[in-house]
Design an enzyme around this catalytic site. Structure first.
Site, PDB file in Angstrom:
ATOM      1  N   HIS A   1     -17.118 -35.041   3.492  1.00  0.00           N
ATOM      2  CA  HIS A   1     -18.175 -34.618   2.183  1.00  0.00           C
ATOM      3  C   HIS A   1     -17.094 -34.532   1.253  1.00  0.00           C
ATOM      4  CE1 HIS A   1     -20.939 -32.440   0.170  1.00  0.00           C
ATOM      5  NE2 HIS A   1     -20.569 -31.427  -0.133  1.00  0.00           N
TER       6      HIS A   1
ATOM      7  N   CYS B   1     -22.263 -37.623  -2.228  1.00  0.00           N
ATOM      8  CA  CYS B   1     -21.385 -36.623  -2.866  1.00  0.00           C
ATOM      9  C   CYS B   1     -20.239 -37.278  -3.401  1.00  0.00           C
ATOM     10  CB  CYS B   1     -21.240 -35.654  -1.569  1.00  0.00           C
ATOM     11  SG  CYS B   1     -20.234 -36.461  -0.208  1.00  0.00           S
TER      12      CYS B   1
END
Length: 368
Positions: free
Chosen positions: A312, A34
Site C-alpha cells: 500500500h 493508492c
C-alpha cells in the site's frame, strides 16, 4: 463528494490555525490506486507546481476543446480541490485515473503498481502535452520527441547542441542537470556529458542517510575488464574512471530510494527495509556555480508492505508548517517526529514495513 469523518476531525484539530484558502481532501481508492493517490497529494502540496498548473490551465482552457488529456484531468482535479467550498472532505479522482489507464496499459491491471514509475510517467506525459501545445502555438511541429529513460533522466544533451525545447512548468520545478564525467586512465582525457533529470534514483545501504546515499551516487567508479570505456582519443577500449555530479540542482528535488532490488539467486525482486534517515533540511552542492542549494522536506511517499508485488502507499505532506498524513480517503494531522517511523528498520526481520520511498524537497531559494 463525501465529507469524511477524518475531515471534521482535522478541522477540529487545526481549529483557528486552519490555513486561509487551503484545502485538505482525501482521495478515493479505486481498488489499487493508492500509488496514484499518494503521488497526487505530494504534487498538490508542491505549491509552485500547483499554482503554475492552475494558472496555465485557466489561461489556456478553451471551451471548444473537447479533447481531454492527462494535463486537463490533473488540472481539473486540482481545481476541484482548491475551489471546494468545504475545507476538508473526500474527492473521487475518477476521470484522472481513467485517463491514466487509457494512456498507459501498465496501470490498467489490478496488480500492485509502483508509485515511482507512476510519477515518472505522469511528469513525462505532462512535458509531452505542454511541448506539443507550445509547438502548435508556434506552428512549428517539432521533429523529434525527447528520449525517455526509466529513472527520470531525459533529453541527453549531445555536445550541448540541439534544438532547445520549450521550458515547461514541469522543467521549471523539477529539472536539474547531471554531468556524467569519464576520465580515460591511459591518456587522462575527460569526456563530459550533461543529462537532465526530474528525479534522482539512489541506491541505499543499511543504517545510512540520504546524505551518504547522495555521496555514493556521485562516487567514482572504475570501468575495467568487461566494462572498459571506448576512448575517442586513444581510439580503443581503455580502463576509465566514471562519476556523476550534480551540475545544476532543481527547484524541487525528488529523491527515489531504490528499495526494490533484483536478487539473482531468488530470480525476483526483494524489498529492502533498510533504515535510511532523511533529514528535514538538506544541502546539495552543484558544480555549475559552486554553491550549495538548501532544501526543506515537504512530502514523503511511503511504501507499506514487505514485498514489491503487494502492499500500500500513503503520503505525508507538510503544509503551512503542519504535517498531514494522507491514506487514500483519510487525512489526519501528525507530529513532525512521526516521520522518523518511516526511516526503515535497522534489522531485516522487523515488524515495521512502512518505509520512505520517494522524498520531495523544495529549494529554499537561499544559496549558501
Amino acid at each position: 463528494m463525501v465529507m469524511g469523518a477524518s475531515g471534521s476531525k482535522l478541522e477540529k484539530a487545526l481549529g483557528d490555525h486552519f490555513p486561509e484558502g487551503e484545502r485538505y481532501f482525501g482521495l478515493e481508492n479505486f481498488g489499487n490506486t493508492c500509488y496514484c493517490n499518494s503521488v497526487l497529494q505530494a504534487l498538490y502540496f508542491c505549491t509552485p507546481f500547483r499554482e503554475q498548473l492552475l494558472e496555465y490551465y485557466t489561461n489556456n482552457k478553451n471551451p471548444g476543446d473537447a479533447e481531454e488529456n492527462l494535463l486537463t484531468c490533473l488540472a481539473d482535479l486540482f481545481m476541484q480541490v482548491s475551489q471546494s467550498k468545504k475545507k476538508t472532505g473526500v474527492i473521487a479522482p475518477k476521470r484522472f485515473v481513467q485517463r491514466v489507464k487509457k494512456q498507459n496499459e501498465l496501470f490498467r491491471s489490478y496488480m500492485h503498481q509502483d508509485a515511482h514509475e507512476f510519477l515518472n510517467f505522469l511528469l513525462n506525459e505532462l512535458v509531452d502535452i505542454l511541448e506539443k501545445e507550445s509547438s502548435a502555438a508556434k506552428d512549428s511541429p517539432q521533429s523529434s520527441s525527447p528520449e525517455k529513460v526509466p529513472n527520470g533522466i531525459v533529453q541527453p544533451l549531445a555536445n550541448g547542441v540541439r534544438k532547445e525545447p520549450p521550458v515547461t512548468l514541469v522543467h521549471k520545478n523539477f529539472q536539474g542537470i547531471l554531468t556524467n564525467e569519464t576520465r580515460c586512465l591511459r591518456c587522462e582525457t575527460v569526456t563530459a556529458r550533461d543529462e537532465t533529470f526530474f528525479d534522482l534514483s539512489v541506491d541505499i545501504e543499511q543504517n545510512s542517510s540520504i546524505t551518504s546515499c547522495l555521496k555514493n551516487f556521485s562516487s567514482t567508479e572504475t570501468l575495467n575488464a568487461e566494462d572498459k570505456f571506448f576512448c575517442d582519443k586513444c581510439c580503443s577500449l581503455q580502463e576509465a574512471q566514471k562519476r556523476m555530479k550534480i551540475k545544476k540542482a532543481p527547484q524541487i528535488l525528488v529523491i527515489h530510494l531504490k528499495r526494490f532490488k533484483y536478487i539473482e539467486q531468488l530470480g525476483r525482486y526483494k524489498k529492502l527495509s533498510y533504515r535510511v534517515v532523511f533529514p528535514m533540511e538538506l544541502k546539495i552542492g552543484s558544480t555549475s556555480d559552486d554553491v550549495d542549494t538548501e532544501y526543506s522536506l515537504f512530502a514523503v511517499v511511503v511504501h507499506v508492505g514487505s514485498g514489491p508485488n503487494h502492499g500500500h502507499y500513503v503520503s505525508l505532506v507538510k503544509s503551512h508548517n503542519h504535517w498531514l498524513f494522507f491514506d487514500d480517503e483519510n487525512v489526519e494531522m501528525v507530529e513532525e517526529s512521526t516521520l522518523q517511523t518511516f526511516f526503515g528498520s535497522s534489522h531485516e526481520y522487523s515488524g515495521n514495513t512502512d518505509h520512505g520511498y520517494i522524498l520531495f524537497y523544495e529549494g529554499l531559494g537561499g544559496k549558501s
